[in-house]
Write an enzyme that holds these catalytic residues in place. Structure first.
Site, PDB file in Angstrom:
ATOM      1  N   GLY A 129       0.777  -1.232   0.000  1.00  0.00           N
ATOM      2  CA  GLY A 129       0.000   0.000   0.000  1.00  0.00           C
ATOM      3  C   GLY A 129       0.809   1.282   0.000  1.00  0.00           C
ATOM      4  O   GLY A 129       0.331   2.318   0.457  1.00  0.00           O
ATOM      5  N   ASN A 134       1.509   3.005  -2.615  1.00  0.00           N
ATOM      6  CA  ASN A 134       0.798   3.924  -3.518  1.00  0.00           C
ATOM      7  C   ASN A 134      -0.443   4.494  -2.845  1.00  0.00           C
ATOM      8  O   ASN A 134      -0.774   5.660  -3.044  1.00  0.00           O
ATOM      9  CB  ASN A 134       0.445   3.224  -4.831  1.00  0.00           C
ATOM     10  CG  ASN A 134       1.621   3.209  -5.785  1.00  0.00           C
ATOM     11  OD1 ASN A 134       1.990   4.257  -6.331  1.00  0.00           O
ATOM     12  ND2 ASN A 134       2.244   2.051  -5.963  1.00  0.00           N
ATOM     13  N   ASN A 157      -5.274   2.667 -13.211  1.00  0.00           N
ATOM     14  CA  ASN A 157      -4.326   1.717 -12.613  1.00  0.00           C
ATOM     15  C   ASN A 157      -2.918   2.281 -12.732  1.00  0.00           C
ATOM     16  O   ASN A 157      -2.605   2.976 -13.707  1.00  0.00           O
ATOM     17  CB  ASN A 157      -4.411   0.390 -13.380  1.00  0.00           C
ATOM     18  CG  ASN A 157      -3.395  -0.633 -12.898  1.00  0.00           C
ATOM     19  OD1 ASN A 157      -3.280  -0.903 -11.697  1.00  0.00           O
ATOM     20  ND2 ASN A 157      -2.633  -1.195 -13.819  1.00  0.00           N
ATOM     21  N   HIS A 206       0.953   1.115 -13.216  1.00  0.00           N
ATOM     22  CA  HIS A 206       1.755  -0.047 -13.623  1.00  0.00           C
ATOM     23  C   HIS A 206       3.237   0.322 -13.540  1.00  0.00           C
ATOM     24  O   HIS A 206       3.643   1.393 -14.007  1.00  0.00           O
ATOM     25  CB  HIS A 206       1.390  -0.474 -15.056  1.00  0.00           C
ATOM     26  CG  HIS A 206       2.129  -1.701 -15.471  1.00  0.00           C
ATOM     27  ND1 HIS A 206       1.806  -2.958 -14.992  1.00  0.00           N
ATOM     28  CD2 HIS A 206       3.214  -1.863 -16.265  1.00  0.00           C
ATOM     29  CE1 HIS A 206       2.657  -3.845 -15.493  1.00  0.00           C
ATOM     30  NE2 HIS A 206       3.518  -3.201 -16.269  1.00  0.00           N
ATOM     31  N   ASP A 263      -3.635  -3.950 -18.881  1.00  0.00           N
ATOM     32  CA  ASP A 263      -2.708  -2.827 -19.091  1.00  0.00           C
ATOM     33  C   ASP A 263      -2.874  -2.186 -20.468  1.00  0.00           C
ATOM     34  O   ASP A 263      -1.943  -1.570 -20.998  1.00  0.00           O
ATOM     35  CB  ASP A 263      -1.239  -3.271 -18.904  1.00  0.00           C
ATOM     36  CG  ASP A 263      -0.967  -3.753 -17.482  1.00  0.00           C
ATOM     37  OD1 ASP A 263      -1.526  -3.168 -16.541  1.00  0.00           O
ATOM     38  OD2 ASP A 263      -0.188  -4.707 -17.327  1.00  0.00           O
ATOM     39  N   GLU A 283       5.976   6.314  -9.576  1.00  0.00           N
ATOM     40  CA  GLU A 283       4.602   5.934  -9.187  1.00  0.00           C
ATOM     41  C   GLU A 283       3.980   6.895  -8.178  1.00  0.00           C
ATOM     42  O   GLU A 283       2.841   7.342  -8.354  1.00  0.00           O
ATOM     43  CB  GLU A 283       4.595   4.524  -8.587  1.00  0.00           C
ATOM     44  CG  GLU A 283       4.970   3.447  -9.572  1.00  0.00           C
ATOM     45  CD  GLU A 283       4.889   2.056  -8.969  1.00  0.00           C
ATOM     46  OE1 GLU A 283       3.904   1.735  -8.301  1.00  0.00           O
ATOM     47  OE2 GLU A 283       5.833   1.268  -9.174  1.00  0.00           O
TER      48      GLU A 283
HETATM   49  C1  GAR Z   1       3.434  -1.190  -7.319  1.00  0.00           C
HETATM   50  O1  GAR Z   1       4.730  -1.162  -7.829  1.00  0.00           O
HETATM   51  C2  GAR Z   1       2.418  -1.182  -8.456  1.00  0.00           C
HETATM   52  O2  GAR Z   1       2.810  -0.407  -9.540  1.00  0.00           O
HETATM   53  C3  GAR Z   1       2.422  -2.644  -8.820  1.00  0.00           C
HETATM   54  O3  GAR Z   1       2.484  -3.323  -7.596  1.00  0.00           O
HETATM   55  C4  GAR Z   1       3.155  -2.518  -6.622  1.00  0.00           C
HETATM   56  C5  GAR Z   1       2.274  -2.362  -5.404  1.00  0.00           C
HETATM   57  O4  GAR Z   1       2.934  -1.709  -4.366  1.00  0.00           O
HETATM   58  N1  GAR Z   1       1.261  -2.970  -9.591  1.00  0.00           N
HETATM   59  C6  GAR Z   1       1.253  -3.860 -10.570  1.00  0.00           C
HETATM   60  O5  GAR Z   1       2.225  -4.515 -10.870  1.00  0.00           O
HETATM   61  C7  GAR Z   1      -0.079  -4.014 -11.307  1.00  0.00           C
HETATM   62  N2  GAR Z   1       0.109  -4.655 -12.574  1.00  0.00           N
HETATM   63  P1  GAR Z   1       2.156  -0.970  -3.194  1.00  0.00           P
HETATM   64  O6  GAR Z   1       1.146  -1.977  -2.620  1.00  0.00           O
HETATM   65  O7  GAR Z   1       3.228  -0.646  -2.187  1.00  0.00           O
HETATM   66  O8  GAR Z   1       1.480   0.236  -3.748  1.00  0.00           O
END
Ligand code: GAR
Length: 204
Positions: free
Chosen positions: A12, A14, A108, A110, A151, A181
Site C-alpha cells: 500500500g 501507492n 491503474n 503499472h 494494461d 509511481e
Molecule cells: C506497485 O509497484 C504497483 O505499480 C504494482 O504493484 C506494486 C504495489 O505496491 N502494480 C502492478 O504490478 C499491477 N500490474 P504498493 O502496494 O506498495 O502500492
C-alpha cells in the site's frame, strides 16, 4: 468532491502516496472514501485505518465465480456512493462486469513504461526482474485507464526512471516507486477527479 475508492492487495505505498497527496492538497477534487483489499493481510489496510479511511476485505475464494466476486465489489462500492476507482497495487484482473459498471472511471498504476513489460503475468517485482533481464537502461511507471485488455487502456501519465548498473529487482522497484509511481498516481487521480466533477456539474 468525487468519492474515490482505492483497491489494494499488498504493502500500500501507492495508497499512502494518495493519502499524503490528499492531505497536501494535491488531490482536491476528490476524497478518499473507501479502501478495498482482496488480501486479508495487506498492510495497505493498516494504512487506511491509520488515515481514518473505511476499509473492506473481499476475498475471491469466498465467491463461487469471478462474476460473483465482481458483483460483490460493485455492490460494496455503490453502497458507499463511489464514483471513481483507483487500482493501487491491486493484483487481480477485473472482468467485463466490473469494467462496465465503472466505465471510464477506473485507473491503474503499472510499474513500467507501457507497452513494455505489461499485460497478463506482469505485476509487482516480476516486472522489474524482466526489465533487468532485458537490459533496458530506462524504465518507469504508467498510469492508465482500465479496460478489458490487461494494461491496455488509454495512457494518462508516464514517468521515466534510469536503471543503474548494480540494480536488483528490489532496488529498481523502490526507485520506480519513489521517482515515478508515487508522483504520477496522485497527479493523475486529481486530473481525472477534476474531469469527472466537471461532467457531474454539467449533468446537474
Ligand atoms: C506497485 O509497484 C504497483 O505499480 C504494482 O504493484 C506494486 C504495489 O505496491 N502494480 C502492478 O504490478 C499491477 N500490474 P504498493 O502496494 O506498495 O502500492
Amino acid at each position: 468532491m468525487i468519492k474515490i475508492a482505492v483497491l489494494v492487495s499488498g504493502g500500500g505505498t501507492n495508497l499512502q502516496a494518495l493519502i499524503d497527496a490528499e492531505r497536501q492538497g494535491v488531490i482536491r477534487s476528490g476524497t478518499l472514501s473507501l479502501v478495498v483489499s482482496n488480501n486479508a493481510n495487506a498492510y495497505a489496510v493498516e494504512r487506511a485505518k491509520a488515515a481514518g479511511i473505511e476499509s473492506r476485505v473481499l476475498l475471491k475464494r469466498d465467491f463461487p465465480s469471478q462474476e460473483a466476486f465482481e458483483d460483490a465489489l460493485i455492490n460494496t462500492l455503490k453502497e458507499k456512493g463511489i464514483e471513481f476507482v483507483v487500482l493501487a497495487g491491486f493484483m487481480s484482473i477485473l472482468g467485463k462486469r466490473f469494467i462496465d459498471a465503472y466505465e471510464g472511471r477506473i485507473i491503474n498504476v503499472h510499474p513500467a513504461l507501457i507497452p513494455s513489460f505489461c499485460g497478463k503475468g506482469y505485476y509487482g517485482l516480476r516486472v522489474h526482474e524482466e526489465a533487468l533481464k532485458k537490459g533496458v537502461k530506462v524504465t518507469g511507471a504508467t498510469v492508465h485507464y482500465v479496460n478489458e485488455i490487461a494494461d491496455g487502456g488509454e495512457i494518462i501519465a508516464q514517468k521515466a526512471v534510469r536503471v543503474l548498473k548494480n540494480d536488483t529487482p528490489e532496488t529498481l522497484q523502490k526507485r520506480v516507486m519513489r521517482q515515478a509511481e508515487w508522483i504520477i498516481l496522485p497527479r493523475a487521480t486529481e486530473m481525472v477527479c477534476k474531469k469527472l466533477s466537471k461532467t457531474k456539474g454539467e449533468n446537474v
